[in-house]
Write a protein that holds these residues in place. Sequence first.
Motif, PDB file in Angstrom:
ATOM      1  N   PRO A 108       0.829  -1.208   0.000  1.00 28.28           N
ATOM      2  CA  PRO A 108       0.000   0.000   0.000  1.00 28.28           C
ATOM      3  C   PRO A 108       0.863   1.258   0.000  1.00 28.28           C
ATOM      4  O   PRO A 108       1.913   1.301   0.632  1.00 28.28           O
ATOM      5  CB  PRO A 108      -0.794  -0.103   1.310  1.00 28.28           C
ATOM      6  N   PRO A 109       0.428   2.296  -0.717  1.00 28.68           N
ATOM      7  CA  PRO A 109       1.193   3.549  -0.741  1.00 28.68           C
ATOM      8  C   PRO A 109       1.213   4.230   0.626  1.00 28.68           C
ATOM      9  O   PRO A 109       0.337   4.003   1.464  1.00 28.68           O
ATOM     10  CB  PRO A 109       0.458   4.413  -1.762  1.00 28.68           C
ATOM     11  N   GLU A 110       2.203   5.080   0.845  1.00 31.74           N
ATOM     12  CA  GLU A 110       2.363   5.781   2.125  1.00 31.74           C
ATOM     13  C   GLU A 110       1.123   6.605   2.484  1.00 31.74           C
ATOM     14  O   GLU A 110       0.762   6.709   3.651  1.00 31.74           O
ATOM     15  CB  GLU A 110       3.595   6.692   2.077  1.00 31.74           C
ATOM     16  N   GLU A 111       0.477   7.205   1.474  1.00 34.32           N
ATOM     17  CA  GLU A 111      -0.707   8.024   1.756  1.00 34.32           C
ATOM     18  C   GLU A 111      -1.821   7.184   2.380  1.00 34.32           C
ATOM     19  O   GLU A 111      -2.532   7.633   3.277  1.00 34.32           O
ATOM     20  CB  GLU A 111      -1.244   8.679   0.471  1.00 34.32           C
ATOM     21  N   GLU A 112      -1.986   5.952   1.885  1.00 29.59           N
ATOM     22  CA  GLU A 112      -3.014   5.076   2.439  1.00 29.59           C
ATOM     23  C   GLU A 112      -2.604   4.526   3.804  1.00 29.59           C
ATOM     24  O   GLU A 112      -3.449   4.315   4.671  1.00 29.59           O
ATOM     25  CB  GLU A 112      -3.329   3.952   1.464  1.00 29.59           C
ATOM     26  N   LEU A 113      -1.304   4.279   3.999  1.00 31.04           N
ATOM     27  CA  LEU A 113      -0.827   3.809   5.304  1.00 31.04           C
ATOM     28  C   LEU A 113      -1.032   4.878   6.374  1.00 31.04           C
ATOM     29  O   LEU A 113      -1.262   4.569   7.540  1.00 31.04           O
ATOM     30  CB  LEU A 113       0.652   3.425   5.248  1.00 31.04           C
ATOM     31  N   ALA A 114      -0.956   6.140   5.963  1.00 29.77           N
ATOM     32  CA  ALA A 114      -1.135   7.240   6.915  1.00 29.77           C
ATOM     33  C   ALA A 114      -2.563   7.283   7.461  1.00 29.77           C
ATOM     34  O   ALA A 114      -2.793   7.849   8.533  1.00 29.77           O
ATOM     35  CB  ALA A 114      -0.780   8.566   6.258  1.00 29.77           C
ATOM     36  N   THR A 115      -3.516   6.661   6.764  1.00 27.20           N
ATOM     37  CA  THR A 115      -4.905   6.657   7.245  1.00 27.20           C
ATOM     38  C   THR A 115      -5.114   5.666   8.385  1.00 27.20           C
ATOM     39  O   THR A 115      -6.133   5.733   9.071  1.00 27.20           O
ATOM     40  CB  THR A 115      -5.884   6.320   6.102  1.00 27.20           C
ATOM     41  N   SER A 173      -4.711   4.144  12.009  1.00 27.04           N
ATOM     42  CA  SER A 173      -4.497   4.716  13.324  1.00 27.04           C
ATOM     43  C   SER A 173      -4.161   3.604  14.309  1.00 27.04           C
ATOM     44  O   SER A 173      -4.974   2.699  14.532  1.00 27.04           O
ATOM     45  CB  SER A 173      -5.763   5.460  13.766  1.00 27.04           C
ATOM     46  N   VAL A 174      -2.951   3.669  14.862  1.00 25.72           N
ATOM     47  CA  VAL A 174      -2.519   2.654  15.824  1.00 25.72           C
ATOM     48  C   VAL A 174      -3.428   2.714  17.046  1.00 25.72           C
ATOM     49  O   VAL A 174      -3.666   3.771  17.620  1.00 25.72           O
ATOM     50  CB  VAL A 174      -1.048   2.877  16.223  1.00 25.72           C
ATOM     51  N   GLY A 175      -3.968   1.543  17.399  1.00 28.42           N
ATOM     52  CA  GLY A 175      -4.835   1.447  18.566  1.00 28.42           C
ATOM     53  C   GLY A 175      -6.315   1.542  18.252  1.00 28.42           C
ATOM     54  O   GLY A 175      -7.137   1.196  19.085  1.00 28.42           O
ATOM     55  N   SER A 176      -6.682   1.998  17.036  1.00 28.98           N
ATOM     56  CA  SER A 176      -8.111   2.117  16.746  1.00 28.98           C
ATOM     57  C   SER A 176      -8.543   1.427  15.447  1.00 28.98           C
ATOM     58  O   SER A 176      -9.674   0.960  15.351  1.00 28.98           O
ATOM     59  CB  SER A 176      -8.532   3.593  16.709  1.00 28.98           C
ATOM     60  N   THR A 177      -7.669   1.343  14.433  1.00 31.31           N
ATOM     61  CA  THR A 177      -8.042   0.678  13.184  1.00 31.31           C
ATOM     62  C   THR A 177      -8.073  -0.827  13.413  1.00 31.31           C
ATOM     63  O   THR A 177      -7.146  -1.395  13.983  1.00 31.31           O
ATOM     64  CB  THR A 177      -7.043   1.021  12.062  1.00 31.31           C
ATOM     65  N   THR A 178      -9.147  -1.479  12.949  1.00 33.83           N
ATOM     66  CA  THR A 178      -9.302  -2.922  13.167  1.00 33.83           C
ATOM     67  C   THR A 178      -8.720  -3.713  11.997  1.00 33.83           C
ATOM     68  O   THR A 178      -8.457  -3.174  10.922  1.00 33.83           O
ATOM     69  CB  THR A 178     -10.782  -3.298  13.329  1.00 33.83           C
ATOM     70  N   LYS A 179      -8.537  -5.010  12.233  1.00 32.69           N
ATOM     71  CA  LYS A 179      -8.025  -5.915  11.211  1.00 32.69           C
ATOM     72  C   LYS A 179      -8.959  -5.949  10.003  1.00 32.69           C
ATOM     73  O   LYS A 179      -8.515  -5.922   8.857  1.00 32.69           O
ATOM     74  CB  LYS A 179      -7.863  -7.320  11.788  1.00 32.69           C
ATOM     75  N   ASP A 180     -10.278  -5.990  10.247  1.00 33.75           N
ATOM     76  CA  ASP A 180     -11.238  -6.019   9.145  1.00 33.75           C
ATOM     77  C   ASP A 180     -11.158  -4.748   8.307  1.00 33.75           C
ATOM     78  O   ASP A 180     -11.296  -4.800   7.077  1.00 33.75           O
ATOM     79  CB  ASP A 180     -12.654  -6.215   9.687  1.00 33.75           C
ATOM     80  N   GLU A 181     -10.931  -3.607   8.942  1.00 29.27           N
ATOM     81  CA  GLU A 181     -10.800  -2.349   8.197  1.00 29.27           C
ATOM     82  C   GLU A 181      -9.537  -2.350   7.336  1.00 29.27           C
ATOM     83  O   GLU A 181      -9.558  -1.868   6.199  1.00 29.27           O
ATOM     84  CB  GLU A 181     -10.770  -1.156   9.163  1.00 29.27           C
ATOM     85  N   VAL A 182      -8.444  -2.902   7.859  1.00 31.35           N
ATOM     86  CA  VAL A 182      -7.196  -2.979   7.101  1.00 31.35           C
ATOM     87  C   VAL A 182      -7.388  -3.867   5.875  1.00 31.35           C
ATOM     88  O   VAL A 182      -7.006  -3.497   4.756  1.00 31.35           O
ATOM     89  CB  VAL A 182      -6.040  -3.512   7.986  1.00 31.35           C
ATOM     90  N   ILE A 183      -8.002  -5.022   6.058  1.00 34.41           N
ATOM     91  CA  ILE A 183      -8.219  -5.944   4.935  1.00 34.41           C
ATOM     92  C   ILE A 183      -9.191  -5.339   3.932  1.00 34.41           C
ATOM     93  O   ILE A 183      -9.017  -5.492   2.723  1.00 34.41           O
ATOM     94  CB  ILE A 183      -8.675  -7.316   5.457  1.00 34.41           C
ATOM     95  N   ALA A 184     -10.202  -4.622   4.402  1.00 29.53           N
ATOM     96  CA  ALA A 184     -11.139  -3.969   3.479  1.00 29.53           C
ATOM     97  C   ALA A 184     -10.444  -2.855   2.695  1.00 29.53           C
ATOM     98  O   ALA A 184     -10.738  -2.639   1.515  1.00 29.53           O
ATOM     99  CB  ALA A 184     -12.325  -3.407   4.251  1.00 29.53           C
ATOM    100  N   LEU A 185      -9.508  -2.160   3.318  1.00 28.36           N
ATOM    101  CA  LEU A 185      -8.816  -1.044   2.675  1.00 28.36           C
ATOM    102  C   LEU A 185      -7.748  -1.509   1.685  1.00 28.36           C
ATOM    103  O   LEU A 185      -7.661  -1.008   0.567  1.00 28.36           O
ATOM    104  CB  LEU A 185      -8.173  -0.146   3.739  1.00 28.36           C
ATOM    105  N   PHE A 186      -6.949  -2.512   2.063  1.00 24.35           N
ATOM    106  CA  PHE A 186      -5.813  -2.938   1.251  1.00 24.35           C
ATOM    107  C   PHE A 186      -6.031  -4.252   0.517  1.00 24.35           C
ATOM    108  O   PHE A 186      -5.187  -4.656  -0.271  1.00 24.35           O
ATOM    109  CB  PHE A 186      -4.558  -3.075   2.111  1.00 24.35           C
TER     110      PHE A 186
END
Length: 157
Positions: free
Chosen positions: A38-45, A47-60
Amino acid sequence: MSGTTGNLRKTVKAVGFVSVLAIAAGCAQMDRFHGFIPPEEELATLSVGSTTKDEVIALFGPPKSERGLQNNTVYYASSQFRRFGPFAPEEVDRQVLAIDFDGNDRVRNISRYTLEDGRVVVLDRRVTEDGINDVTFLAQLLGSFGRIDAGQFLGEP
């Protein structure tokens, strides 16, 4: 005769020129890219401690390795291979992005590894097993002779 010789020389020169161009094109550098980081711009979205695993998989998208999900880590990997002419391809760049999750499936850490880091990250090997253990072709061929039914071989019902 000299007209035919002149045409022949032009043809030989043209064929030679095309051959030199073809050889030069065959020796040109070719790059191949595999995988996805994933590009740096998308990685910046994230948030450590609040983004869930399902959100990461849905995003990337689905991770490169399902093994990491067992260890609560998602891996994304990309590689760049460079090839010159008939030589074997050489890996010139590799990146592995590891996103670690805590017990609540929230992002705990984001790590990036490259070839320079020298860290080995074991990803899934997706290899179909053939079921044959160290048996050569000749051994398979000779082993099949004992299983021939003489009745079938002679055409008897």
